[in-house]
Structures are given as structure tokens and as C-alpha cells.
Design a protein around this motif. Structure first.
Motif, PDB file in Angstrom:
ATOM      1  N   MET A   1       0.837  -1.176   0.000  1.00 18.77           N
ATOM      2  CA  MET A   1       0.000   0.000   0.000  1.00 18.77           C
ATOM      3  C   MET A   1       0.879   1.236   0.000  1.00 18.77           C
ATOM      4  O   MET A   1       1.876   1.285   0.702  1.00 18.77           O
ATOM      5  N   THR A  66     -17.737   2.990   5.327  1.00 19.15           N
ATOM      6  CA  THR A  66     -17.436   2.405   4.021  1.00 19.15           C
ATOM      7  C   THR A  66     -18.592   1.561   3.514  1.00 19.15           C
ATOM      8  O   THR A  66     -19.429   1.093   4.286  1.00 19.15           O
ATOM      9  N   ARG A 110      -1.848   2.398   8.820  1.00 25.79           N
ATOM     10  CA  ARG A 110      -1.367   1.017   8.693  1.00 25.79           C
ATOM     11  C   ARG A 110      -1.615   0.237   9.984  1.00 25.79           C
ATOM     12  O   ARG A 110      -2.027  -0.909   9.953  1.00 25.79           O
ATOM     13  N   ARG A 113      -5.230  -0.386  10.224  1.00 28.54           N
ATOM     14  CA  ARG A 113      -5.724  -1.017   8.990  1.00 28.54           C
ATOM     15  C   ARG A 113      -6.864  -0.210   8.363  1.00 28.54           C
ATOM     16  O   ARG A 113      -7.905  -0.742   7.987  1.00 28.54           O
ATOM     17  N   ARG A 115      -8.200   2.289   5.319  1.00 25.88           N
ATOM     18  CA  ARG A 115      -7.937   2.629   3.918  1.00 25.88           C
ATOM     19  C   ARG A 115      -8.174   4.102   3.654  1.00 25.88           C
ATOM     20  O   ARG A 115      -7.705   4.638   2.664  1.00 25.88           O
ATOM     21  N   ALA A 116      -8.947   4.760   4.530  1.00 28.62           N
ATOM     22  CA  ALA A 116      -9.235   6.191   4.368  1.00 28.62           C
ATOM     23  C   ALA A 116      -9.364   6.830   5.746  1.00 28.62           C
ATOM     24  O   ALA A 116      -9.823   6.196   6.693  1.00 28.62           O
ATOM     25  N   ALA A 131      -6.262   8.858   1.707  1.00 30.57           N
ATOM     26  CA  ALA A 131      -6.563   7.471   1.345  1.00 30.57           C
ATOM     27  C   ALA A 131      -5.300   6.707   1.012  1.00 30.57           C
ATOM     28  O   ALA A 131      -4.357   7.252   0.447  1.00 30.57           O
ATOM     29  N   LEU A 132      -5.306   5.429   1.361  1.00 29.43           N
ATOM     30  CA  LEU A 132      -4.232   4.520   0.980  1.00 29.43           C
ATOM     31  C   LEU A 132      -4.655   3.760  -0.257  1.00 29.43           C
ATOM     32  O   LEU A 132      -5.836   3.432  -0.423  1.00 29.43           O
ATOM     33  N   THR A 133      -3.713   3.461  -1.122  1.00 30.31           N
ATOM     34  CA  THR A 133      -3.972   2.600  -2.266  1.00 30.31           C
ATOM     35  C   THR A 133      -3.099   1.380  -2.127  1.00 30.31           C
ATOM     36  O   THR A 133      -2.131   1.369  -1.386  1.00 30.31           O
ATOM     37  N   ARG A 134      -3.437   0.345  -2.846  1.00 25.41           N
ATOM     38  CA  ARG A 134      -2.641  -0.897  -2.767  1.00 25.41           C
ATOM     39  C   ARG A 134      -1.339  -0.772  -3.449  1.00 25.41           C
ATOM     40  O   ARG A 134      -1.042  -0.052  -4.260  1.00 25.41           O
TER      41      ARG A 134
END
Length: 134
Positions: A1, A66, A110, A113, A115-116, A131-134
Motif C-alpha cells: 500500500m 465504508t 497502517r 488497517r 484505507r481512508a 486514502a491509501l492505495t494498494r
């Protein structure tokens, strides 16, 4: 990520001192916490969004929900069509400010966990999303 970067970074920018304000994206759809889960899912679908920022009656951001979380709730045995987003208050996640460094935000996301992560101002109003991306 890896973190999503929505604004170009000057060549002289110090990555240790970069803040969330340097990388956050627009806030996106915001809804009031009195909205039902079904309506929230419909808003997400029409906005083609994977999340919604949830605000209270005073316009202060209380967190982020989400599509995956709402879908799992809707499919659970205890679900009723009367459940409102405010009923998820403990599950809306943390918030951060624009002064948080990128290193701190990335570590927190992280570790938890996420994602946003909603970004708010000193009054609690939503300014954007990191936001995190993969």
C-alpha cells in the motif's frame, strides 16, 4: 500500500515535514448521521463512492463509513431498516487534522488497517480524506 498523492510535491519539499494537507483528496460525499443504512448505501451507489463522511447535526465530522461496512451490517442477522448511521458512532473511525505529518498519518492508518482517514479543521468540519492505495 502507498499513500495517494493528489497534489504535486515541490522538489524541495521535506518528506518528513509534509503534512496531511499536502496529500489529502477532496472530502467527497458527506451525509448526516440521522440517515439510515439503506439510504446511505443508495447515496454511495449514486455517487460511485466507496465511503461517506458522516456529520452530526452541527456539521461536525464524526467519522467515515465504508460500503463494505454498511453492506456487512445490512447482511447481518441483527439488521433492521431503522438503523441509522449515528447508531454506528463507535465504528466510524478516527479523524486527523491537516497539521498531522504524513509519516504519523501513514503509521496510524497502517496500524489501524484503515484505507481512508477523514481530515478535519479545528472546528471539526471535514476538509478532505487521506486514502491509501494498494
Amino acid at each position: 500500500m502507498t499513500l495517494v498523492q493528489t497534489q504535486p510535491r515541490p522538489a524541495h519539499a521535506d518528506p518528513v515535514r509534509r503534512t496531511v494537507a499536502d496529500a489529502m483528496a477532496a472530502a467527497g460525499p458527506q451525509v448526516c448521521d440521522d440517515m439510515t443504512v439503506e439510504v446511505a448505501l443508495a447515496v454511495m451507489a449514486s455517487a460511485r463512492a466507496g465511503h461517506l463522511l458522516v456529520c452530526d447535526e452541527y456539521g461536525e465530522c464524526t467519522g467515515l463509513v465504508t460500503r463494505a461496512r454498511l453492506t456487512a451490517l445490512r447482511d447481518s442477522a441483527g439488521y433492521t431498516d431503522r438503523i441509522r448511521l449515528r447508531d454506528l458512532a463507535g465504528d466510524l473511525g478516527p479523524l486527523t487534522s491537516t497539521r498531522t505529518t504524513m509519516a504519523e498519518a501513514e503509521h496510524a492508518m497502517r496500524y489501524r488497517r484503515l484505507r481512508a482517514l477523514p481530515v478535519v479543521d479545528e472546528h471539526g468540519s471535514a476538509l478532505g480524506v487521506l486514502a491509501l492505495t494498494r
